[in-house]
Design a protein around this motif. Structure first.
Motif, short mmCIF file in Angstrom:
data_model
loop_
_atom_site.label_atom_id
_atom_site.label_comp_id
_atom_site.label_asym_id
_atom_site.label_seq_id
_atom_site.Cartn_x
_atom_site.Cartn_y
_atom_site.Cartn_z
N TRP A 24 0.82 -1.21 0.00
CA TRP A 24 0.00 0.00 0.00
C TRP A 24 0.86 1.25 0.00
O TRP A 24 1.71 1.45 0.87
N ASP A 25 0.62 2.11 -1.01
CA ASP A 25 1.23 3.44 -1.06
C ASP A 25 0.24 4.39 -0.40
O ASP A 25 -0.73 4.82 -1.03
N ASN A 26 0.47 4.69 0.86
CA ASN A 26 -0.52 5.43 1.64
C ASN A 26 -0.71 6.86 1.15
O ASN A 26 -1.83 7.37 1.12
N ASN A 27 0.36 7.53 0.76
CA ASN A 27 0.25 8.93 0.32
C ASN A 27 -0.58 9.05 -0.95
O ASN A 27 -1.35 10.00 -1.11
N ASN A 28 -0.41 8.11 -1.86
CA ASN A 28 -1.13 8.16 -3.13
C ASN A 28 -2.38 7.28 -3.15
O ASN A 28 -3.07 7.21 -4.16
N MET A 29 -2.63 6.62 -2.05
CA MET A 29 -3.81 5.77 -1.89
C MET A 29 -3.97 4.77 -3.04
O MET A 29 -4.98 4.75 -3.74
N ARG A 30 -2.97 3.93 -3.20
CA ARG A 30 -3.06 2.91 -4.24
C ARG A 30 -2.21 1.70 -3.88
O ARG A 30 -1.20 1.81 -3.18
N VAL A 31 -2.68 0.54 -4.34
CA VAL A 31 -1.91 -0.70 -4.22
C VAL A 31 -0.89 -0.71 -5.35
O VAL A 31 -1.24 -0.48 -6.52
N THR A 32 0.35 -0.96 -5.02
CA THR A 32 1.42 -0.82 -6.02
C THR A 32 1.71 -2.10 -6.80
O THR A 32 2.37 -2.04 -7.84
N ASN A 33 1.22 -3.25 -6.32
CA ASN A 33 1.62 -4.51 -6.98
C ASN A 33 0.44 -5.33 -7.50
O ASN A 33 0.63 -6.46 -7.94
N PHE A 34 -0.78 -4.78 -7.47
CA PHE A 34 -1.93 -5.49 -8.05
C PHE A 34 -2.98 -4.45 -8.40
O PHE A 34 -3.88 -4.15 -7.65
N ASP A 35 -2.83 -3.89 -9.60
CA ASP A 35 -3.60 -2.71 -9.98
C ASP A 35 -5.10 -2.97 -10.08
O ASP A 35 -5.90 -2.04 -9.93
N LEU A 36 -5.51 -4.20 -10.30
CA LEU A 36 -6.93 -4.50 -10.47
C LEU A 36 -7.78 -4.05 -9.28
O LEU A 36 -8.94 -3.67 -9.45
N VAL A 37 -7.22 -4.09 -8.08
CA VAL A 37 -8.04 -3.73 -6.91
C VAL A 37 -8.13 -2.23 -6.70
O VAL A 37 -8.96 -1.77 -5.90
N ASN A 38 -7.32 -1.45 -7.40
CA ASN A 38 -7.37 0.00 -7.19
C ASN A 38 -8.69 0.61 -7.64
O ASN A 38 -9.03 1.72 -7.22
N GLN A 39 -9.44 -0.11 -8.45
CA GLN A 39 -10.77 0.37 -8.86
C GLN A 39 -11.72 0.47 -7.66
O GLN A 39 -12.72 1.19 -7.71
N PHE A 40 -11.39 -0.25 -6.58
CA PHE A 40 -12.26 -0.23 -5.41
C PHE A 40 -11.80 0.77 -4.35
O PHE A 40 -12.50 0.98 -3.36
N VAL A 41 -10.64 1.39 -4.55
CA VAL A 41 -10.18 2.42 -3.62
C VAL A 41 -11.12 3.62 -3.67
O VAL A 41 -11.50 4.20 -2.65
N LYS A 42 -11.50 3.98 -4.88
CA LYS A 42 -12.52 5.00 -5.11
C LYS A 42 -13.40 4.51 -6.25
O LYS A 42 -12.98 4.47 -7.39
N ARG A 43 -14.62 4.14 -5.93
CA ARG A 43 -15.49 3.54 -6.94
C ARG A 43 -16.05 4.59 -7.89
O ARG A 43 -15.96 5.80 -7.62
N ASP A 44 -16.63 4.15 -8.97
CA ASP A 44 -17.35 5.03 -9.88
C ASP A 44 -18.74 5.27 -9.32
O ASP A 44 -19.45 4.33 -8.96
#
Length: 475
Positions: A444-464
């Motif tokens: 987890w990259d906390n400052n940028n709020m994203r998972v760095t090694n499995f991009d598919l789940v980043n769609q759920f960090v902020k949903r549409d």
């Protein structure tokens, strides 16, 4: 002489009358955050007033220092009891209309709606300068939790999350034991629950049902994608669907993780991994229901060293009836947690076991009866006082009185459980008949709020969000 006496009497009488009149001027007329006229009460608007919302507004009212001034619910059936009990409160179905028309008459807002509406409703209230009480979990997505945490400080409003156990004596006693060094340095934590107690790991119902005339389905959906109404979703089983709920973690995580957060000073997650229970629909045929939360899961979260620990802390979350191994110090016939839920802190010198909300905290073995001096002030009436504590803080004004679960604490706590959900959803994702997120540790990259090694789940960090229901916030 007689005229002078009469004049003096009239002067004193008029002065007293004027003084009495001044004392009952409403707070919003006098202006200024934090001013409280002695006869005034906090003017509360409830968004979602059935179920948990019903108990919330009643608890505010029972404090004796709050008026339930406005009611809002998308379902007239759920609102009926509140409308009857608070006949002077004006009733709305759409919270946006209520805030637009009544914001000058509202001082604080309680949000007790399905998880997918928490963020947008709480933010709308805070942007108007209203104090907010938000049911757990604070938000549906990681980004929303971060936005609300930031907004609470920006708009200088009093905030409280509805994990009422944070006001119990148990968490404070546990902190006192920890501070006294009774269990040494805590490096591992276990939290578990027997939830879900709603259908999970199932397929979305086929077909559609008739929308009850009392329910505004469009307003209920709010930020979520449009779907046809189906039976047995409202008012409770939405918890098992990712579009609306956050699973067992969202329901119980804020209650169970509060103890390790407040005791150890935990904040943001470093990495997380998870395994999930499978559902088989035939021999060797695993069902795939990505819209539904799994029936059970085990998530492992790593937190960086804090000012209160000597190193990183590993926290295990288990749901669906999964429990950790019983500690050796616990007798074979002693109940582990409360039977369905529990918290276990493992230190270098000992262990602490507690029930939900930190209740019945005990050192292990349970024959151990170490005494320490009280260090942390207790909240009057404990979990019931959680509501009165927020009311008092709102009346006093931002920064004047302490609350047990302000967003500066509740935000990172909510983010942690939502990070666990990222790993759970990642482990359950199927791509070309494979599960690429299984057996991964998400970094987890906390400052940028994203998972760095499995991009598919980043769609759920902020949903549409559904068009017209976007939650917008600039950090």
């Amino acid at each position: 002489m007689s005229d002078n006496k009469n004049s003096r009497r009239n002067f004193l009488k008029n002065a007293a009358t004027a003084a009495a009149g001044f004392m009952i001027v409403p707070r919003h007329v006098l202006g200024g955050n934090g001013f409280t006229a002695p006869s005034d009460k906090l003017q509360v608007a409830g968004i979602g007033v059935g179920g948990k919302g019903w108990s919330d507004i009643n608890s505010f009212y029972d404090s004796g220092r709050a008026d339930i001034a406005f009611l809002c619910d998308v379902d007239d059936r759920r609102a009926a009891a509140a409308i009857k009990k608070y006949p002077k409160a004006k009733y709305y179905k759409d919270y946006r209309e209520m805030l637009d028309k009544e914001h000058k008459n509202i001082e604080a807002v309680s949000v007790s709606t399905p998880d997918h509406q928490h963020g947008i409703q709480a933010l709308a209230a805070m942007e108007l300068g209203k104090h907010v009480y938000v049911q757990k979990p604070l938000a549906h997505d990681v980004w929303e939790a971060r936005a609300l945490t930031h907004a609470a400080k920006k708009y200088k409003v009093v905030t409280q999350m509805g994990n009422q156990g944070a006001s119990n004596d148990g968490p404070r006693l546990i902190r006192e034991w920890f501070d006294a060094g009774l269990i040494g340095d805590v490096h591992t934590v276990y939290c578990w629950t027997d939830r879900p107690v709603w259908p999970s790991g199932i397929q979305w119902p086929s077909g559609k049902a008739d929308i009850p005339k009392e329910l505004d389905w469009e307003l209920w959906l709010g930020t979520a994608p449009y779907k046809e109404y189906v039976d047995k979703l409202v008012p409770f089983n939405w918890r098992g669907w990712w579009d609306y709920g956050t699973g067992a973690l969202g329901d119980m995580g804020c209650h169970l993780l509060e103890v390790p957060f407040s005791t150890l000073g935990l904040s943001y997650v470093q990495d997380v991994q998870a395994t999930v229970g499978s559902v088989y629909v035939d021999e060797f045929k695993r069902g795939y229901f990505p819209e539904s939360c799994p029936p059970s899961s085990h998530a492992t979260l790593t937190f960086p060293k804090t000012a209160r620990t000597k190193g990183p802390v590993t926290l295990h979350w288990m749901d669906g009836g999964i429990q950790p191994a019983r500690p050796d110090e616990l007798g074979p016939n002693e109940i582990f947690g409360d039977g369905g839920n529990g918290i276990l802190l493992v230190g270098t010198k000992g262990k602490i076991l507690a029930d939900t909300y930190g209740d019945k905290a005990r050192l292990l073995p349970t024959s151990r009866k170490d005494q320490v001096a009280q260090k942390y002030a207790r909240v009057q009436n404990q979990s019931n006082g959680h509501y009165a504590q927020w009311v008092d803080a709102c009346i006093a004004g931002y920064g004047k009185k302490e609350v047990s679960s302000p967003f500066e604490i509740a935000g990172p706590l909510t983010e942690a459980l939502l990070m666990a959900n990222l790993a759970i959803r990642g482990a359950d994702m199927r791509v070309d008949n494979r599960y690429p997120g299984r057996n991964l540790k998400l970094l987890w990259d906390n400052n940028n709020m994203r998972v760095t090694n499995f991009d598919l789940v980043n769609q759920f960090v902020k949903r549409d969000y559904r068009k017209g229901w976007e939650m917008k916030y600039n950090f």
